[in-house]
Structures are given as C-alpha cells and as structure tokens.
Design a protein around this motif. Structure first.
Motif, mmCIF file in Angstrom:
data_model
loop_
_atom_site.group_PDB
_atom_site.id
_atom_site.type_symbol
_atom_site.label_atom_id
_atom_site.label_comp_id
_atom_site.label_asym_id
_atom_site.label_seq_id
_atom_site.Cartn_x
_atom_site.Cartn_y
_atom_site.Cartn_z
ATOM 1 N N ASP A 344 0.848 -1.179 0.000
ATOM 2 C CA ASP A 344 0.000 0.000 0.000
ATOM 3 C C ASP A 344 0.890 1.237 0.000
ATOM 4 O OD1 ASP A 344 -2.173 -1.649 0.154
ATOM 5 O OD2 ASP A 344 -2.431 -1.431 2.327
ATOM 6 N N PHE A 345 0.551 2.203 -0.836
ATOM 7 C CA PHE A 345 1.363 3.430 -0.861
ATOM 8 C C PHE A 345 0.535 4.610 -1.367
ATOM 9 C CE2 PHE A 345 2.145 1.504 -5.054
ATOM 10 C CZ PHE A 345 1.860 2.565 -5.905
ATOM 11 N N THR A 346 1.028 5.788 -1.083
ATOM 12 C CA THR A 346 0.500 7.032 -1.666
ATOM 13 C C THR A 346 1.684 7.835 -2.191
ATOM 14 O OG1 THR A 346 0.582 8.169 0.468
ATOM 15 C CG2 THR A 346 -1.517 7.138 -0.157
ATOM 16 N N LYS A 347 1.436 8.559 -3.290
ATOM 17 C CA LYS A 347 2.495 9.349 -3.899
ATOM 18 C C LYS A 347 1.995 10.763 -4.179
ATOM 19 C CE LYS A 347 4.940 5.523 -6.183
ATOM 20 N NZ LYS A 347 5.687 5.109 -7.381
ATOM 21 N N GLN A 348 2.903 11.699 -3.986
ATOM 22 C CA GLN A 348 2.659 13.083 -4.349
ATOM 23 C C GLN A 348 3.899 13.619 -5.038
ATOM 24 O OE1 GLN A 348 1.643 15.212 -0.787
ATOM 25 N NE2 GLN A 348 -0.375 14.246 -0.577
ATOM 26 N N GLY A 349 3.685 14.382 -6.103
ATOM 27 C CA GLY A 349 4.858 14.881 -6.818
ATOM 28 C C GLY A 349 4.509 15.988 -7.783
ATOM 29 N N ILE A 350 5.557 16.474 -8.396
ATOM 30 C CA ILE A 350 5.426 17.522 -9.399
ATOM 31 C C ILE A 350 6.307 17.160 -10.583
ATOM 32 C CG2 ILE A 350 7.297 18.949 -8.430
ATOM 33 C CD1 ILE A 350 5.587 21.407 -9.157
ATOM 34 N N GLY A 351 5.881 17.537 -11.766
ATOM 35 C CA GLY A 351 6.646 17.156 -12.950
ATOM 36 C C GLY A 351 6.501 18.168 -14.073
ATOM 37 N N VAL A 352 7.356 18.008 -15.058
ATOM 38 C CA VAL A 352 7.288 18.828 -16.274
ATOM 39 C C VAL A 352 7.199 17.887 -17.463
ATOM 40 C CG1 VAL A 352 8.558 20.788 -15.312
ATOM 41 C CG2 VAL A 352 9.814 18.950 -16.450
ATOM 42 N N TRP A 353 6.620 18.382 -18.556
ATOM 43 C CA TRP A 353 6.538 17.587 -19.771
ATOM 44 C C TRP A 353 6.591 18.501 -20.987
ATOM 45 C CZ3 TRP A 353 2.322 18.659 -22.859
ATOM 46 C CH2 TRP A 353 1.213 19.238 -22.244
ATOM 47 N N TYR A 354 7.015 17.914 -22.087
ATOM 48 C CA TYR A 354 7.130 18.634 -23.360
ATOM 49 C C TYR A 354 6.583 17.743 -24.463
ATOM 50 C CZ TYR A 354 9.272 20.351 -27.681
ATOM 51 O OH TYR A 354 9.487 20.782 -28.978
ATOM 52 N N GLU A 355 5.868 18.349 -25.401
ATOM 53 C CA GLU A 355 5.303 17.570 -26.511
ATOM 54 C C GLU A 355 5.432 18.354 -27.810
ATOM 55 O OE1 GLU A 355 1.643 14.880 -26.297
ATOM 56 O OE2 GLU A 355 0.859 16.683 -27.279
ATOM 57 N N PHE A 356 5.866 17.652 -28.857
ATOM 58 C CA PHE A 356 5.950 18.221 -30.209
ATOM 59 C C PHE A 356 5.235 17.285 -31.157
ATOM 60 C CE2 PHE A 356 7.921 18.185 -34.403
ATOM 61 C CZ PHE A 356 7.866 19.531 -34.759
ATOM 62 N N THR A 357 4.329 17.829 -31.958
ATOM 63 C CA THR A 357 3.623 17.022 -32.959
ATOM 64 C C THR A 357 3.670 17.730 -34.303
ATOM 65 O OG1 THR A 357 1.505 18.033 -32.373
ATOM 66 C CG2 THR A 357 2.057 15.937 -31.312
ATOM 67 N N GLU A 358 3.899 16.969 -35.343
ATOM 68 C CA GLU A 358 3.886 17.480 -36.720
ATOM 69 C C GLU A 358 2.916 16.629 -37.520
ATOM 70 O OE1 GLU A 358 6.989 18.358 -40.426
ATOM 71 O OE2 GLU A 358 7.647 17.228 -38.652
ATOM 72 N N PRO A 359 1.897 17.247 -38.122
ATOM 73 C CA PRO A 359 0.900 16.445 -38.847
ATOM 74 C C PRO A 359 1.490 15.783 -40.079
ATOM 75 C CG PRO A 359 0.555 18.781 -39.241
ATOM 76 C CD PRO A 359 1.607 18.679 -38.184
ATOM 77 N N SER A 360 0.869 14.691 -40.467
ATOM 78 C CA SER A 360 1.323 13.943 -41.644
ATOM 79 C C SER A 360 0.572 14.396 -42.882
ATOM 80 C CB SER A 360 1.106 12.440 -41.428
ATOM 81 O OG SER A 360 1.375 11.719 -42.608
ATOM 82 N N GLU A 361 1.286 14.398 -44.029
ATOM 83 C CA GLU A 361 0.628 14.690 -45.298
ATOM 84 C C GLU A 361 -0.250 13.523 -45.745
ATOM 85 O OE1 GLU A 361 3.891 14.631 -44.868
ATOM 86 O OE2 GLU A 361 4.679 16.669 -45.153
ATOM 87 N N TYR A 377 9.229 14.467 -10.076
ATOM 88 C CA TYR A 377 9.860 14.306 -8.767
ATOM 89 C C TYR A 377 8.753 13.915 -7.797
ATOM 90 C CZ TYR A 377 12.325 15.367 -4.437
ATOM 91 O OH TYR A 377 12.906 15.290 -3.187
ATOM 92 N N ILE A 378 8.899 12.745 -7.140
ATOM 93 C CA ILE A 378 7.793 12.146 -6.404
ATOM 94 C C ILE A 378 8.226 11.820 -4.968
ATOM 95 C CG2 ILE A 378 6.135 10.240 -6.350
ATOM 96 C CD1 ILE A 378 6.785 9.862 -9.379
ATOM 97 N N SER A 379 7.327 12.090 -4.038
ATOM 98 C CA SER A 379 7.501 11.657 -2.651
ATOM 99 C C SER A 379 6.531 10.514 -2.399
ATOM 100 C CB SER A 379 7.221 12.815 -1.687
ATOM 101 O OG SER A 379 7.279 12.367 -0.350
ATOM 102 N N THR A 380 7.074 9.340 -2.023
ATOM 103 C CA THR A 380 6.265 8.137 -1.848
ATOM 104 C C THR A 380 6.221 7.733 -0.378
ATOM 105 O OG1 THR A 380 6.899 7.363 -4.048
ATOM 106 C CG2 THR A 380 5.976 5.731 -2.538
ATOM 107 N N ASN A 381 5.000 7.497 0.098
ATOM 108 C CA ASN A 381 4.801 7.062 1.484
ATOM 109 C C ASN A 381 4.220 5.656 1.488
ATOM 110 O OD1 ASN A 381 4.549 7.249 4.373
ATOM 111 N ND2 ASN A 381 2.355 7.617 4.059
ATOM 112 N N TYR A 382 4.956 4.710 2.106
ATOM 113 C CA TYR A 382 4.471 3.337 2.262
ATOM 114 C C TYR A 382 3.725 3.262 3.582
ATOM 115 C CZ TYR A 382 7.646 2.386 -1.573
ATOM 116 O OH TYR A 382 8.288 2.404 -2.793
ATOM 117 N N ASN A 383 2.399 3.111 3.485
ATOM 118 C CA ASN A 383 1.524 3.317 4.627
ATOM 119 C C ASN A 383 1.834 2.388 5.799
ATOM 120 O OD1 ASN A 383 0.348 5.092 2.844
ATOM 121 N ND2 ASN A 383 -1.363 3.724 2.313
ATOM 122 N N LYS A 384 1.916 1.090 5.532
ATOM 123 C CA LYS A 384 2.091 0.130 6.625
ATOM 124 C C LYS A 384 3.486 0.203 7.222
ATOM 125 C CE LYS A 384 -1.420 -3.109 5.008
ATOM 126 N NZ LYS A 384 -1.727 -4.504 4.577
#
Length: 534
Positions: A344-361, A377-384
C-alpha cells in the motif's frame, strides 16, 4: 438511276477535294516543310514564330503551282538567346553575374521575377530592352520594376468562423508581418494541413489593397469525434486462450473551443483492467495557456488497485509545441492479503513535460513526427511501513514517418522510461508496458520494469489513399530489480489498414519472445480494430 447517284456523289467529293488549295511553308535554312489548310493558318504559323522569339522572320519567296502555294521563309536570329546585362541589385538577389550569355531569355526573366516575388514584391515586372546585335548575338538589357513590398497584415476566416480567438491570434503571431511569398503561403497551408479540428476547403487566397495584404482562410469544421475499438486474441500466463481489447472514445471540439474529452477502457488477458478519463482545454480565458486533467484507474483482478490523478497546466510554445507543469497524486491498495509482492502506498509529486507534434501529409498516418518527454519528482509514502522515500520518473518517446520513394514509407519509433529510487520497488508501482500500442507480440501491460527501452522499425506500403500494408520488427530490453531480471526481447509481425465506410480498420498479427527462447505459435497475438470518426 438510284445506283448511279452514290457513284456520282463519290466522284464529286473526290474532285472537290482535289480542287482544294494547299499551303506549304518551307524553312529555307533546313528545308523543313509545314503544310496548312488555308491562308489564315499560314499567317498564324508565321505569327507564332515571332511569338517564340524569332522577331525578324522574313518571307523570301512565294510560288504557286496549281493548287499548291509554297511560302519560303527565314526565321532569322532567335532572340531568346542573347548576351544579358542586368542591374547589380538584381544580379545579387538572383546570384548571377551582371553580364552573361543565356540560351533562354524568357526562363531567365521568370527566374528573376520569382526571386523578387519571394522578397514580397508580388507585382514586380521584369523588362527587357534590345540594344543591338554584336558578333551576330542579340544584346539585351534587363530592368526590374519592383513595386511595393508586400507583407502579411491580417487573416480573415471564412466558412467555419467559430474557431477560438487565440487560434487566429497564434496564426497572426507566427505569420503577421512576414514577407508575402510562396514559402510563407506554403507554411500557412502546412500549419493547417491535417489539423485535428479544422479543414482547409481550398488553398489560402489573398486580397491586395493599396495599404494591406489580407490572407483569406476558407475553413470547415472537421468531424473530429472518434471511436476506437480493438479486439485482441492470445494466451495468458497459463497458456489459456483469452479475449482482450480496448475502447477509446474521444469527444472533441463540441463547444468550438478545440477541447477534448477522452474515455479509455482496456482489459488485458491477465485480467487487468484500465480506465482512463482525460479532459483537455487548450486556450483558457482566450490565452495560450491550456489545462489537462487526467484520472487513471488500474485494477489487477482481485489483487490490487491503483488510482492516479494528474492535473496539468501547459503553455503553447507554438502551434506544434507544448510545455507543461503537472501535479502527480497516486494511491495504491492491496486487495488480496496473500499478495506479498505489492505494498500500500501514496504518492505526491510535481513534474514537467514537453510535446511536439507534426501532422502527416498522408491521411492514414496519425503523425509525421511526434516527440514527448516527461520528468517527475515524487515523494512516496508506504503506509504500513510508515516510510517515506523520494523517487524520480522519466519517460521519452519519439516517432517519425519517413517517405522513402513512391508508395514506400518507413516508420521509426522508440520509447524509454525509468523509475529511479534508492529503495526497492513494489510490484504494483512498477512501470507497465507491452501490447498493441507499445511492444507488440506481448499481452497488454504484461511487462513490469523499473527501466525499459525499445525501438520499432515498420515498413509501410501505401495503396492509394485508402489502405496500407506494414511489416515490423521490434527490439527492447527492460530491468526488474525486484525479480533480478534483465531480459532482451523482440517481436515481429505484419498487418494491414484500410478505409471502410464506417472508418479505418486495422488488422495485426504479431509474435514475440525473449532472445534465446524458441518462437511458439501459441504466443501469436491477433488484434483487430476500427477507428471511426463522427
């Protein structure tokens, strides 16, 4: 008498034909003969020579013998071949010398005009002036009347006018003030080609006024809602034949804001089920800031269940690029108390992402290019265990369609992901991959790892605009520290995709295994799917 009538008629036609006049035009220089039916056609022929740069064509002699009139002419010098003098500015722009010889004056004038047009001088005029003949070669001076330089001042939307205001502003941000030329017109057309929400009914058109240049875009709302269903056949871990599949429904642009609501459900052969709900609004408050909310639930039979909540906010860097910041909230609970590999666990975190798309002919392909990168970047807590640790999660994927030649294409795709921490991971928090949309030849989400990477090479043969066949091969490796596994895996297969009245149908046969293990026919996976837009 009735028998003599057709004979008389035939004799009259032959006699009349024999009495018709003929005109022969004979080139004195090479004795080439051209026969025309009448004097009007003879005049048109001689005029055509002057229109093709033989300006000094002369008739030398005319002879008439019976019904045949022979016209002897001399074309003279071809003024399309000349010694050219052009201004220094035009020479620099066209990358030419100021004085040179050309064999095609007309083509040269078009080339110079094109260069000026690409600098925004849409109404330029290239003039030529004959200055005499030297050493039997025409001497020509070229001058250019530039006119006013044109720049794109505004876009006018016609047809589907309920597009988001920010969509128009982004077009203006990218193209307003740029030179009006063919290159930018093509770029505008390409930016809207295979757009997910709008269609161009016809190429952009332009209204020129004395003080402005307006580009008109004739848009039509695209049928962008979609239903994507896939049925799979294969064996589970106990070699029992099972059905699996997925449903993916997209509701898009229903409120003319380019918004998307996506509902996804999947069942794999090992009794795992995934439910994913995602909502995306690209232009909040008419700005370039968008938001994406994602809820993901995964349940492995009666063993454990995991819930993820991923709220995200992002910025449109351009029409094809997004940069986002997201939160990550995750909770997992063990349902079967006898299952000791999970926690059993709970996680809290923050992150960044980047996406590039180019359409096809190519309308049958989803993308020409797609790149996505994530870091959390995640902080994980194992409950038990009452323990808290920090973890890092990384993902990078890229896909590109290359046109080889003719109807031949090559699709290359790669993906890697890493879950990094000082502690040992529980089985229910490992990365999961495999299946239709990742590593084919394996069951959906059947591969568990804290690190994996794989590459795909797929040859595609396009049959018109309605179908394509493909053959693919994949290679990958993954690492599972908890089980001390580092296998090297492969898969291969073939398939076909073609358009039906109800949508795009896909059929795929694949097989995969670990290197060193023999290929088993029982491990063959069959997937059949349909993508329908409404």
């Amino acid at each position: 008498m009735k028998i003599l009538y057709p004979i008389f008629l035939l004799f009259f036609c032959v006699f009349f034909k024999a009495q018709q006049k003929q005109y022969q035009l004979i080139d004195v220089e090479n004795n080439k003969k051209t026969t025309v039916k009448d004097s009007v056609s003879a005049v048109k022929f001689l005029d055509s020579l002057s229109q093709n740069s033989y300006y000094f064509t002369q008739v030398k002699n005319v002879k008439k013998e019976g019904n045949v009139t022979s016209i002897y002419f001399v074309k003279g010098k071809n003024f399309n071949e000349a010694n050219i003098t052009i201004p220094a500015e035009a020479a620099k722009l066209s990358k030419l010398k100021t004085e040179f010889f050309t064999k095609n004056l007309d083509s040269l004038k078009k080339e110079i005009s094109e260069k000026y047009r690409n600098q925004g001088f849409a109404f330029n005029r290239v003039k030529s002036k004959f200055t005499g003949i030297k050493n039997n070669i025409p001497q020509v001076e070229i001058s250019v009347v530039e006119g006013n330089q044109r720049k794109i001042d505004a876009f006018v939307i016609k047809g589907y006018e309920k597009v988001p205001t920010r969509f128009i502003k982004n077009l203006e941000k990218e193209f307003k003030g740029k030179t009006y030329d063919d290159r930018n017109l093509v770029a505008i057309n390409q930016s809207l080609q295979n757009h997910p929400f709008v269609l161009l009914d016809k190429p952009p058109q332009t209204l020129f006024t004395k003080d402005s240049t307006q580009v008109f875009l004739f848009l039509r709302k695209k049928r962008s809602n979609s239903f994507d269903g896939v049925i799979g056949f294969g064996n589970d871990k106990t070699n029992k034949f099972t059905f699996n599949g997925s449903l993916n429904v997209n509701f898009r642009n229903m409120f003319n804001r380019f918004e998307t609501v996506n509902v996804f459900w999947q069942r794999n052969p090992d009794k795992g089920q995934t439910f994913d709900l995602q909502a995306d609004i690209p232009y909040l408050f008419k700005s370039n800031v968008g938001t994406n909310i994602n809820v993901n639930i995964f349940r492995q039979d009666s063993t454990y269940a995991t819930v993820k909540f991923l709220p995200s906010i992002y910025l449109h860097l351009s029409s094809r690029q997004k940069l986002g910041l997201r939160g990550r909230f995750e909770s997992s609970a063990i349902i079967d108390t006898l299952y000791t590999q999970g926690k059993d666990f709970t996680k809290q975190g923050i992150g960044v992402w980047y996406e590039f798309t180019e359409p096809s002919e190519v309308g049958l392909f989803l993308y020409k290019t797609r790149i996505r990168g994530e870091a959390d970047y995640i902080s994980t807590n194992y409950n038990k265990e009452n323990a808290t640790v920090t973890q890092n999660n990384f993902l990078f994927s890229a896909e590109r369609n290359f046109h080889i030649s003719g109807n031949n294409y090559l699709n290359l795709r790669g993906e890697t992901a890493l879950l990094n921490s000082k502690n040992e991971f529980a089985a229910n928090e490992l990365l999961r991959f495999g299946g239709w949309n990742s590593f084919r030849g394996f069951n959906e989400n059947s591969l568990y790892a804290d690190l994996y990477y794989y590459g795909t090479a797929e040859y595609r043969y396009l049959v018109g605009e309605q179908a394509f066949f493909d053959v693919f091969g994949q290679y990958g490796e993954f690492n599972n520290k908890s089980l001390n596994l580092k296998p090297k895996i492969y898969s291969f297969g073939l398939g076909f995709n073609f358009v039906l009245p109800i949508g795009l149908m896909s059929f795929q046969i694949s097989n995969g295994n670990e290197f060193g293990n023999p290929i088993k026919f029982g491990d063959t996976k069959i997937h059949w799917g349909i993508l329908s837009r409404f």
